[in-house]
Design a protein around this motif. Structure first.
Motif, mmCIF file in Angstrom:
data_model
loop_
_atom_site.group_PDB
_atom_site.id
_atom_site.type_symbol
_atom_site.label_atom_id
_atom_site.label_comp_id
_atom_site.label_asym_id
_atom_site.label_seq_id
_atom_site.Cartn_x
_atom_site.Cartn_y
_atom_site.Cartn_z
ATOM 1 N N GLN A 1 82.860 51.255 4.129
ATOM 2 C CA GLN A 1 81.620 51.364 4.878
ATOM 3 C C GLN A 1 80.445 50.872 4.040
ATOM 4 N N ARG A 2 79.319 50.686 4.699
ATOM 5 C CA ARG A 2 78.067 50.503 3.966
ATOM 6 C C ARG A 2 77.520 51.892 3.679
ATOM 7 N N LEU A 3 77.486 52.244 2.404
ATOM 8 C CA LEU A 3 77.149 53.607 2.020
ATOM 9 C C LEU A 3 75.723 53.725 1.515
ATOM 10 N N LYS A 4 75.133 54.892 1.767
ATOM 11 C CA LYS A 4 73.823 55.187 1.178
ATOM 12 C C LYS A 4 73.987 55.474 -0.303
ATOM 13 N N THR A 5 74.998 56.277 -0.621
ATOM 14 C CA THR A 5 75.286 56.504 -2.024
ATOM 15 C C THR A 5 75.903 55.254 -2.589
ATOM 16 N N LYS A 6 76.065 55.184 -3.872
ATOM 17 C CA LYS A 6 76.230 53.892 -4.499
ATOM 18 C C LYS A 6 77.533 53.179 -4.177
ATOM 19 N N TRP A 7 78.591 53.435 -4.917
ATOM 20 C CA TRP A 7 79.805 52.630 -4.756
ATOM 21 C C TRP A 7 80.915 53.351 -4.010
ATOM 22 N N GLY A 8 80.863 54.658 -3.979
ATOM 23 C CA GLY A 8 81.900 55.396 -3.272
ATOM 24 C C GLY A 8 81.502 56.839 -3.075
ATOM 25 N N SER A 9 82.259 57.543 -2.248
ATOM 26 C CA SER A 9 82.029 58.974 -2.050
ATOM 27 C C SER A 9 83.351 59.621 -1.672
ATOM 28 N N CYS A 10 83.424 60.938 -1.869
ATOM 29 C CA CYS A 10 84.657 61.664 -1.636
ATOM 30 C C CYS A 10 84.354 62.973 -0.928
ATOM 31 N N THR A 11 85.204 63.326 0.028
ATOM 32 C CA THR A 11 85.137 64.629 0.686
ATOM 33 C C THR A 11 86.404 65.378 0.296
ATOM 34 N N PRO A 12 86.379 66.113 -0.831
ATOM 35 C CA PRO A 12 87.614 66.671 -1.397
ATOM 36 C C PRO A 12 88.394 67.581 -0.458
ATOM 37 N N HIS A 13 87.706 68.449 0.284
ATOM 38 C CA HIS A 13 88.444 69.410 1.111
ATOM 39 C C HIS A 13 89.165 68.753 2.282
ATOM 40 N N LYS A 14 88.760 67.529 2.626
ATOM 41 C CA LYS A 14 89.442 66.792 3.694
ATOM 42 C C LYS A 14 90.380 65.705 3.151
ATOM 43 N N GLY A 15 90.216 65.370 1.877
ATOM 44 C CA GLY A 15 91.033 64.305 1.309
ATOM 45 C C GLY A 15 90.587 62.915 1.730
#
Length: 233
Positions: free
Chosen positions: A160-174
């Motif tokens: 996706q085109r993200l607001k945060t920089k290079w990546g993001s993670c939602t740990p509880h959903k994997g």
């Protein structure tokens, strides 16, 4: 009537505070202008939050300085002779009209074939779809490799085109998300972003343990992060 948003003033900053059902205070600094947000437990006293933010003030200022100094990629028009980047290499875009749309990589050029009278939006959409397919093809094997190395499971990943920089993670959903702009950066830096985000499945916060994990599994992460931070967003 909505309650007014809680604002914490500390170190010359005015930071919005969101109260959530969480155990710890989390601070985030977002590009491009270094906006800061705080997520805090519902019952945590403001004085405790302020004291925590003060301990992280130098880190906040450093992140804001990084974003301020970082180059911004120019606005693209998707026209012939325009510079485009793929895996860290510069190409000149050549736009042609034809019955069979597609993209061809030549030694110095990217040839984009579009239908007659295609709009800028349509040309952009074609490039973005191509970028997304290229990036997903590279990410799949890397994610499988590092799932095995780290002993984690990625339930789904998104480009996706993200607001945060290079990546993001939602740990509880994997779930893991990667910035579409990564397709323009040197390919070897992609692995660092994968390792970084998958480490968050073991440690959600940027804690001491998180950086110990990075050091253990990807010892040259500091060099990779510095290289990424020097590139235009």
């Amino acid at each position: 009537m909505c309650e007014p948003q809680e604002i914490l003033e500390v170190g010359g900053l005015r930071i919005p505070v969101s109260r959530k059902n969480i155990k710890h205070v989390h601070i985030a600094v977002y590009p491009p202008d270094g906006a800061v947000t705080i997520s805090a437990p519902v019952g945590r006293r403001t004085e405790i939050i302020r004291a925590f933010v003060l301990t992280r003030l130098a880190w906040i200022k450093a992140r804001q300085a990084e974003f301020s100094a970082q180059l911004r990629a120019p606005e693209l028009d998707f026209i012939t002779r325009e510079s485009h980047y793929l895996w860290g290499r510069r190409y000149l875009l050549v736009v042609r009209e034809g019955a069979r749309p597609g993209i061809e990589i030549l030694p110095r050029e990217l040839v984009l074939t579009v239908r007659p009278r295609a709009t800028k939006k349509e040309r952009e959409r074609a490039i973005c779809a191509w970028h997304r397919s290229l990036l997903r093809a590279e990410l799949g094997p890397l994610i499988r490799k590092w799932e095995a190395e780290l002993g984690v499971t990625v339930k789904a990943f998104f480009v996706q085109r993200l607001k945060t920089k290079w990546g993001s993670c939602t740990p509880h959903k994997g779930y893991v998300r990667f910035n579409l702009e990564l397709v323009k950066k040197p390919k070897d830096l992609l692995e660092y972003v994968v390792v970084h985000e998958l480490c968050h499945l073991l440690e959600p916060r940027h804690s001491k343990r998180f950086y110990e994990l990075l050091e253990r599994y990807y010892s040259h992460w500091k060099e990779a992060r510095a290289d990424l931070n020097e590139l235009p967003v």
